[in-house]
Structure formats: C-alpha cells, structure tokens
Design an enzyme around this catalytic site. Sequence first.
Site, PDB file in Angstrom:
ATOM      1  N   HIS A 100     -22.039 -14.586  13.251  1.00  0.00           N
ATOM      2  CA  HIS A 100     -22.001 -14.987  11.842  1.00  0.00           C
ATOM      3  C   HIS A 100     -22.424 -16.443  11.777  1.00  0.00           C
ATOM      4  O   HIS A 100     -21.720 -17.317  12.276  1.00  0.00           O
ATOM      5  CB  HIS A 100     -20.596 -14.805  11.269  1.00  0.00           C
ATOM      6  CG  HIS A 100     -20.144 -13.388  11.274  1.00  0.00           C
ATOM      7  ND1 HIS A 100     -20.411 -12.520  10.240  1.00  0.00           N
ATOM      8  CD2 HIS A 100     -19.481 -12.667  12.208  1.00  0.00           C
ATOM      9  CE1 HIS A 100     -19.914 -11.329  10.524  1.00  0.00           C
ATOM     10  NE2 HIS A 100     -19.348 -11.379  11.711  1.00  0.00           N
ATOM     11  N   ARG A 146     -23.290 -17.934   8.750  1.00  0.00           N
ATOM     12  CA  ARG A 146     -23.001 -18.484   7.417  1.00  0.00           C
ATOM     13  C   ARG A 146     -24.275 -19.099   6.825  1.00  0.00           C
ATOM     14  O   ARG A 146     -25.372 -18.639   7.074  1.00  0.00           O
ATOM     15  CB  ARG A 146     -21.844 -19.503   7.459  1.00  0.00           C
ATOM     16  CG  ARG A 146     -20.619 -19.069   8.269  1.00  0.00           C
ATOM     17  CD  ARG A 146     -20.063 -17.732   7.883  1.00  0.00           C
ATOM     18  NE  ARG A 146     -18.732 -17.516   8.475  1.00  0.00           N
ATOM     19  CZ  ARG A 146     -18.142 -16.338   8.550  1.00  0.00           C
ATOM     20  NH1 ARG A 146     -18.750 -15.244   8.122  1.00  0.00           N
ATOM     21  NH2 ARG A 146     -16.938 -16.218   9.067  1.00  0.00           N
ATOM     22  N   ASN A 191     -23.141 -10.553   6.076  1.00  0.00           N
ATOM     23  CA  ASN A 191     -22.086 -10.550   5.034  1.00  0.00           C
ATOM     24  C   ASN A 191     -22.012 -11.864   4.269  1.00  0.00           C
ATOM     25  O   ASN A 191     -21.834 -11.854   3.047  1.00  0.00           O
ATOM     26  CB  ASN A 191     -20.729 -10.179   5.646  1.00  0.00           C
ATOM     27  CG  ASN A 191     -20.295 -11.083   6.778  1.00  0.00           C
ATOM     28  OD1 ASN A 191     -21.128 -11.689   7.466  1.00  0.00           O
ATOM     29  ND2 ASN A 191     -19.006 -11.190   6.990  1.00  0.00           N
ATOM     30  N   LYS A 241     -26.142  -3.056   8.566  1.00  0.00           N
ATOM     31  CA  LYS A 241     -24.716  -3.102   8.866  1.00  0.00           C
ATOM     32  C   LYS A 241     -23.925  -2.356   7.816  1.00  0.00           C
ATOM     33  O   LYS A 241     -24.076  -2.593   6.620  1.00  0.00           O
ATOM     34  CB  LYS A 241     -24.259  -4.571   8.910  1.00  0.00           C
ATOM     35  CG  LYS A 241     -22.774  -4.806   9.175  1.00  0.00           C
ATOM     36  CD  LYS A 241     -22.431  -4.744  10.645  1.00  0.00           C
ATOM     37  CE  LYS A 241     -20.948  -4.973  10.881  1.00  0.00           C
ATOM     38  NZ  LYS A 241     -20.578  -6.383  10.939  1.00  0.00           N
ATOM     39  N   HIS A 265     -18.967  -1.809  11.194  1.00  0.00           N
ATOM     40  CA  HIS A 265     -17.624  -2.395  11.298  1.00  0.00           C
ATOM     41  C   HIS A 265     -16.657  -1.230  11.115  1.00  0.00           C
ATOM     42  O   HIS A 265     -16.359  -0.826  10.006  1.00  0.00           O
ATOM     43  CB  HIS A 265     -17.403  -3.465  10.216  1.00  0.00           C
ATOM     44  CG  HIS A 265     -16.047  -4.101  10.307  1.00  0.00           C
ATOM     45  ND1 HIS A 265     -15.858  -5.433  10.594  1.00  0.00           N
ATOM     46  CD2 HIS A 265     -14.801  -3.579  10.173  1.00  0.00           C
ATOM     47  CE1 HIS A 265     -14.558  -5.699  10.634  1.00  0.00           C
ATOM     48  NE2 HIS A 265     -13.896  -4.586  10.370  1.00  0.00           N
ATOM     49  N   HIS A 317     -17.650  -4.733  17.823  1.00  0.00           N
ATOM     50  CA  HIS A 317     -16.390  -5.388  18.248  1.00  0.00           C
ATOM     51  C   HIS A 317     -15.223  -4.409  18.410  1.00  0.00           C
ATOM     52  O   HIS A 317     -14.202  -4.531  17.753  1.00  0.00           O
ATOM     53  CB  HIS A 317     -16.011  -6.513  17.277  1.00  0.00           C
ATOM     54  CG  HIS A 317     -16.149  -6.227  15.820  1.00  0.00           C
ATOM     55  ND1 HIS A 317     -15.568  -5.141  15.206  1.00  0.00           N
ATOM     56  CD2 HIS A 317     -16.818  -6.888  14.852  1.00  0.00           C
ATOM     57  CE1 HIS A 317     -15.876  -5.161  13.927  1.00  0.00           C
ATOM     58  NE2 HIS A 317     -16.637  -6.195  13.684  1.00  0.00           N
ATOM     59  N   ASP A 340     -19.097 -11.860  17.935  1.00  0.00           N
ATOM     60  CA  ASP A 340     -18.474 -11.926  16.607  1.00  0.00           C
ATOM     61  C   ASP A 340     -17.993 -13.343  16.312  1.00  0.00           C
ATOM     62  O   ASP A 340     -16.975 -13.535  15.651  1.00  0.00           O
ATOM     63  CB  ASP A 340     -17.333 -10.910  16.473  1.00  0.00           C
ATOM     64  CG  ASP A 340     -16.961 -10.651  15.015  1.00  0.00           C
ATOM     65  OD1 ASP A 340     -17.744 -11.018  14.114  1.00  0.00           O
ATOM     66  OD2 ASP A 340     -15.873 -10.098  14.776  1.00  0.00           O
ATOM     67  N   ALA A 380      -9.905 -14.268   8.424  1.00  0.00           N
ATOM     68  CA  ALA A 380     -10.104 -13.595   9.708  1.00  0.00           C
ATOM     69  C   ALA A 380     -11.412 -14.062  10.316  1.00  0.00           C
ATOM     70  O   ALA A 380     -12.444 -14.090   9.641  1.00  0.00           O
ATOM     71  CB  ALA A 380     -10.127 -12.088   9.501  1.00  0.00           C
TER      72      ALA A 380
HETATM   73 ZN   LIG Z   1     -18.427  -9.755  12.566  1.00  0.00          ZN
END
Ligand SMILES: [Zn+2]
Length: 356
Positions: free
Chosen positions: A14, A16, A40, A98, A135, A170, A244, A260
């Site tokens: 990730h 960002r 995401n 995803k 996920h 994950h 992750d 999280a």
């Molecule tokens: Zn992730």
Amino acid sequence: LEFTIRKPDDFHVHFRDGEMMRLVVPETERHFGRALVMPNVPAIEDGRQADDYRARILDSLTSPDGDFFPLMTIKLTHRTTPEMIGEASEVHGVVAAKLYPEGATTGSHDGIRDVEELRPVLAAMRDCRMVLCIHGEWPEAFVLEREERYLPAVEWIVKHFPGLRVVLEHITTAAAVKFVEDASVNVAATITAHHLVLSLDDVLGQGIRPHHFCYPVAKTYVDRSALVYAVAHGKCRRFFFGSDTAPHRRHDKESACGCAGIFSAPVALSVLAGVFFGDEDHHNTLKHRQAALERFTSINGAEFYGLPLNEGTVTLADEPWAVPQTYDRDGDGGGPATVVVPFRAGERLRWRVASS
Ligand SMILES: [Zn+2]
C-alpha cells in the site's frame, strides 16, 4: 555470515498517495525489484486511474532511472464492467484486480457483497489473463473466523472459473494454507513477514499494541506455525511474499479506534531472514534455508504471475541494526509532518540488508 539471494518482489504493498507516498515508496524501492500496488487508497477503479497513479509512484522514486517496477491493480466494485477489465488489462503495468468484500478493511465500503454478481467480470479477467487478488475475510464473521469463513466464496470462484489465476492475499490460518495446498495450480497465496512472527498474543496479550494490529489479525501459534512450515519446509510452490506494508499516520494508529495496517517495508527482509535462519530450525542446512527464502521472495511469485525473474541480488548480513522509532517527512508548504511508526520500531534486528 552473509548470504545473497536473487532480488525479491513484494506482491502486496500500500503506497497511499501524496506526502505519505513520497515517504514510503523509497523504502520498498530500496530492497525490491517489483511491487504489486493495491488499489484501495487512493481508489483505483479503471485503467486510466491506474496509469495516473503509476506515474505518481514513479515520481516518488529516489532513483527514477533504476530498475524498480510498480505492478498495478484495479479495485473491483459493483461499478466494474467487463469493458473496464479489458481496458485496464491493456495498460502498462496493470496485472491484477483486487476483490475486497464490502466493509472488510480500509477503503472497502464499496466492495463486493456477493461474488456471484462478478460472473461477467471474472470471465473477462480470465480471458484477459488478469490475476484476481482476494482480501479473503467475511466481514460479518467473528474476527478470528473471518478468513476461514470466506474460503467457500473463493472455492466458488475457483470452481466456476478454473482458468482464472487467483491469489488469496495475506493468509493467516492453517485452514487457508491447506486450502491453497489442495487447490489447483491456478490458486496461490501471499504471506506477510509479520504474520510469520506475530500471534494474537503480540497484539493483545501484553497491552494493546496498535503497531501489531492489521487485518487479517494475527491468529494462534498453531496458525503461525502452519504458515512458517509452508514457506520454509513445504513442497507447494504457490506461496510467495507480499508484505502488506500499510502505513498509517502515527496518531491514526495510536487512537481509541486505531487503523488496521503495519508499515513493514523497511524491515521486511530482515524479519524474513530471522524466520528462515531462526535458531529453532535444526532441520535444514544453511543452503536449504537460503534456497527456501529465495523461492518465497524472488521466484514463486514471479512464476505465478508469468513475469521474468529479477536480474539483481540482495545481500543479507548477520550485522544487528536498530530499527528507527519513526519514519518522518516534513509537510509540504509548512503543513504537518507525516510520521509513521515502522514494524519492530526501536528493536535490534539481527539481519541487515547489506546491499541491494
Ligand atoms: Zn493489504
């Protein structure tokens, strides 16, 4: 003592956006040849957005002329169409989409409620040779049972789309390890560094440790042992590394309702070396352990995705180093600084990345 392995890939990161992205991208770039970037935050739903995001990531590299190659994903929502899949699959660097169950984690409010609604989209992905990353947590289930409860949905997908490559992301449970081992060659899983070393005890057993908190949460010792066994001793070549690494600002983690995610990019290879070269392991020679680590970080994932193996190498040396307490970046234009606490902050780790 030191050892050298083929340059690794990280098949789950990730990055960002904005200041956070400029802080964290160099930490992955430093050690990895490629990274699969999750869609995401920011929300990446089509090929054009993936292309723009990829350009911003390339702008954040410290060595723009180096070999680091971002692999991109798009997020499946109820708005995704087969046409969007076809277009995205043509974009340079886009290799996967995803699936987030609705409400499972950060940025999944518009995720998928019922996988059967995805039939035309999954057919398009199969036809375009796009990989499906999942996920796999059932959001309404008890937190420790969410992963296992989602496996039937994965089973439905695998059964109805046997030609589609599927990656369970994950994984944290012995049940998921067995699911992948028993599945067809088109089903694989990523495993993080932190799930190979943490159990729920490290999250809740001695006070709340917000920097050990992520989804899926770390599980029991039995589950952790199953993960370690699968990567270090198992025969199945369909487990590979996805960190992750998921940075949040310090105050968003150290909070009454903490986010999280574990920022592990700077320490991931050191932690993995500790797992594969751990003192408890008397069964394998150094050469076997090195080969197992290299398969996990640098070979299995590339082969599953149909990518060439990286050319370079990384060397890990038995030279203890202290992990910084924080990774910081001054705010642009006098704004507040971005402060992120890494996994293993302030600890001494035995294995250091000596060159990459
Ligand atoms: Zn992730």
